[in-house]
Design an enzyme around this catalytic site. Sequence first.
Site, PDB file in Angstrom:
ATOM      1  N   LYS A  21     -59.444 -95.728  -0.569  1.00 12.71           N
ATOM      2  CA  LYS A  21     -61.069 -95.971  -1.162  1.00 12.71           C
ATOM      3  C   LYS A  21     -61.305 -96.050  -0.048  1.00 12.71           C
ATOM      4  O   LYS A  21     -61.654 -96.549   0.720  1.00 12.71           O
ATOM      5  CB  LYS A  21     -60.500 -97.586  -1.994  1.00 12.71           C
ATOM      6  CG  LYS A  21     -61.641 -97.598  -2.142  1.00 12.71           C
ATOM      7  CD  LYS A  21     -61.909 -99.535  -2.922  1.00 12.71           C
ATOM      8  CE  LYS A  21     -63.336-100.025  -2.834  1.00 12.71           C
ATOM      9  NZ  LYS A  21     -63.655 -98.998  -3.851  1.00 12.71           N
ATOM     10  N   THR A  24     -67.434 -97.075  -1.965  1.00 11.25           N
ATOM     11  CA  THR A  24     -68.254 -98.341  -3.083  1.00 11.25           C
ATOM     12  C   THR A  24     -69.096 -97.999  -3.286  1.00 11.25           C
ATOM     13  O   THR A  24     -69.818 -97.796  -2.901  1.00 11.25           O
ATOM     14  CB  THR A  24     -67.924 -99.929  -1.988  1.00 11.25           C
ATOM     15  OG1 THR A  24     -68.047-101.058  -2.772  1.00 11.25           O
ATOM     16  CG2 THR A  24     -68.915 -99.583  -0.553  1.00 11.25           C
ATOM     17  N   GLU A  74     -62.352 -93.785  -4.735  1.00 15.59           N
ATOM     18  CA  GLU A  74     -62.799 -95.186  -4.973  1.00 15.59           C
ATOM     19  C   GLU A  74     -60.796 -95.566  -5.853  1.00 15.59           C
ATOM     20  O   GLU A  74     -60.632 -96.085  -6.126  1.00 15.59           O
ATOM     21  CB  GLU A  74     -63.498 -95.366  -7.052  1.00 15.59           C
ATOM     22  CG  GLU A  74     -65.054 -95.702  -6.339  1.00 15.59           C
ATOM     23  CD  GLU A  74     -65.014 -96.940  -5.747  1.00 15.59           C
ATOM     24  OE1 GLU A  74     -64.319 -97.367  -5.412  1.00 15.59           O
ATOM     25  OE2 GLU A  74     -66.202 -97.253  -5.338  1.00 15.59           O
TER      26      GLU A  74
END
Length: 104
Positions: A21, A24, A74
């Site tokens: 990841k 954000t 993500e």
Amino acid sequence: MQPNEITFYQRFEADILAGRKTITIRDKSESHFKAGDILRVGRFEDNQYFCTIEVLSVSPITLDELTEQHAKQENMGLDKLKEVIKTIYPNEHESWIINFKLIG
């Protein structure tokens, strides 16, 4: 003890620590971060520190502009990403992508 400057839901912790990841998506209240910022990261649920990240970029985006590449960053599918954003920010039309790298 220093305060955490950004939090993530606990379910994202392993993906952040593994480097899966790398972005954000946040609302306007967290759009103030800038490239080069070094942030202490905590879990949303208990604010427990778990890593440090460096912000690489911050840019505005709408739900319709999200791509498979964003979803990959993500570590989820595009439909799932849009669903998660709508759940977390149900009344927002514009969001901000914070691109980051794990530094510690």
